[in-house]
Design an enzyme around this catalytic site. Sequence first.
Site, PDB file in Angstrom:
ATOM      1  N   SER A   1       0.842  -1.190   0.000  1.00 30.56           N
ATOM      2  CA  SER A   1       0.000   0.000   0.000  1.00 30.56           C
ATOM      3  C   SER A   1       0.885   1.251   0.000  1.00 30.56           C
ATOM      4  O   SER A   1       1.729   1.394  -0.871  1.00 30.56           O
ATOM      5  CB  SER A   1      -0.970  -0.051   1.186  1.00 30.56           C
ATOM      6  OG  SER A   1      -2.024   0.861   1.023  1.00 30.56           O
TER       7      SER A   1
ATOM      8  N   GLU B   1      -9.029  -5.504  -4.612  1.00 28.97           N
ATOM      9  CA  GLU B   1      -8.389  -4.490  -3.782  1.00 28.97           C
ATOM     10  C   GLU B   1      -9.387  -3.642  -2.991  1.00 28.97           C
ATOM     11  O   GLU B   1      -9.179  -3.347  -1.824  1.00 28.97           O
ATOM     12  CB  GLU B   1      -7.525  -3.567  -4.657  1.00 28.97           C
ATOM     13  CG  GLU B   1      -6.253  -4.203  -5.194  1.00 28.97           C
ATOM     14  CD  GLU B   1      -5.141  -4.233  -4.164  1.00 28.97           C
ATOM     15  OE1 GLU B   1      -5.370  -3.858  -3.010  1.00 28.97           O
ATOM     16  OE2 GLU B   1      -4.024  -4.645  -4.536  1.00 28.97           O
TER      17      GLU B   1
ATOM     18  N   HIS C   1      -7.580  -5.892  -0.247  1.00 29.47           N
ATOM     19  CA  HIS C   1      -6.411  -5.099   0.087  1.00 29.47           C
ATOM     20  C   HIS C   1      -5.910  -5.484   1.478  1.00 29.47           C
ATOM     21  O   HIS C   1      -6.684  -5.565   2.435  1.00 29.47           O
ATOM     22  CB  HIS C   1      -6.778  -3.618   0.067  1.00 29.47           C
ATOM     23  CG  HIS C   1      -5.619  -2.696   0.202  1.00 29.47           C
ATOM     24  ND1 HIS C   1      -4.669  -2.535  -0.779  1.00 29.47           N
ATOM     25  CD2 HIS C   1      -5.250  -1.867   1.222  1.00 29.47           C
ATOM     26  CE1 HIS C   1      -3.772  -1.634  -0.382  1.00 29.47           C
ATOM     27  NE2 HIS C   1      -4.097  -1.228   0.829  1.00 29.47           N
TER      28      HIS C   1
END
Length: 514
Positions: free
Chosen positions: A197, A325, A421
């Site tokens: 990230s 995600e 994610h």
Amino acid sequence: MTVATPASHGSSAPRPVVRTAAGALRGSREAGVAVFRGIPFAEPPVGALRFAAPLPVRGWSGVREAVAYGPPPPQAGLFGMDALARDAAGDDWLTVNVWSPEADRGAGLPVMVWVQGGGYAFGTSGLPEYDGGRLAREGGVVVVTFNYRVGIEGFAQIEGAPANRGLLDQVAALRWVRDNIGAFGGDPGRVTVFGQSAGGGSIAALLSMDRAEGLFRRAVVQSMPGTFFSPELAEDISAACAAELGLRPTVGDLSGVAPHRLPAAGDAVGAKSGQWNGRWGRAAHRGILFSPVVDGEVLAATPWQAVSAGAARGVELLVGHTRDEHRLFAAVDGLLGAVDEEQAGSALDVFAPGQDGARRYREAFPAAGPEELYERVHSDWLFRMPTLHLAEAHAAAGGCTYAYELTWPAPGMGGALGACHGLDVPLVLGTLDRGQPAALIGTPPSPEAEELSGRMRAAWTAFAAEGDPGWPAYDTRQRLVRLFDTRPAVAPYPEDASRRIWENHPFSPMPLRQ
């Protein structure tokens, strides 16, 4: 969230001692791994050093205890991170932690340096899910984690301060690794940075920064965000944050503000960021207040521009993302199973690329309902296409590139989150049963999860050791990627329809709209 504390090992073995450039350190031994926590790599960035570039830490005499994580830098309020930072004692925010199977033995092991995420607004290396013990022990590598400044302290555009202080902290931590990791059994010539990230976005930025050149040999970029700000946008957002306190975004005004008050001001702006949609564009729509700034000095260009020009051609790169995600964010926003046509249409209008992006999405996915379209365009804009574009740029410039996609659906929440994610973090680090990501995996972890984690850890450590994770390199013709699932496979990139929609999008610095 709570900061992990050192495990009690009950061993009568002598505690490990190493000597660094700044002085001697005494750590602990946990499950056969020497562990050193809370080692300062720079002076505390407070007082006269508030908002300054990091300065090398001064030395100490005697043996310094290194058994507890350093305090987190000031944090945004998401997931209770603000309370975590306020409850921690001290202002020694800039510290590293080391896990080594062979400390003080000159073993020359590969080194893996983790850069955590958190939207450039929160994150600290002391979280349980970032424990490096298992990766070090089973992978035969030295693992390093560290803190860097986030939010206003690290990324706000402040008059009188250098831009991208969080990135400068990362460079300082990597210089510490270069200069000291040999004492912990690591090889400073075999350093791999890996992060997810905002950590992945930070590594992408490091790839393009002259001052980071030579500090690492390989890089793993997991789910990088596509948000890089223009100076004008960053200045406007910083002005709004300072105005919450009745101040200007200058060192003179902000340096006297108690550290915990600045993230609170950022949180207040984020909560009402929609009122700036017309000025901040997509950043306001997503409540994104902090990102690396393409300021022309610390960061001269976006990663895609720099890598396309060959900036990181000599760095071996492993890059990838998860399949779903955005699903985690939809759950946080209460939108799982609740997206209507109006919301989907608005998302396509705002985030799809070009004037005909919305139409192209509907044509590419004719059977998709509102929720799928909403999820696809958000996943693509936020993480999937920025990550893919980095792989494409690196491969096209002649760099050695490997790509993957995590497609295994998380069993937590009844499987509703899919391959969301953050799912890759516990799988790569082997921290399946600790921290917040444990809720994604399920407790106890299933044999399936353990097996997948083992395969991912083996690939990451093989890449760190030899530059080859175990599948064919990525190129812009076949576009072969490794799919991580219960049954691993190598296949053409699965999100090709999205790739075609985004292939000409430049991911330029996000502008301020006047």
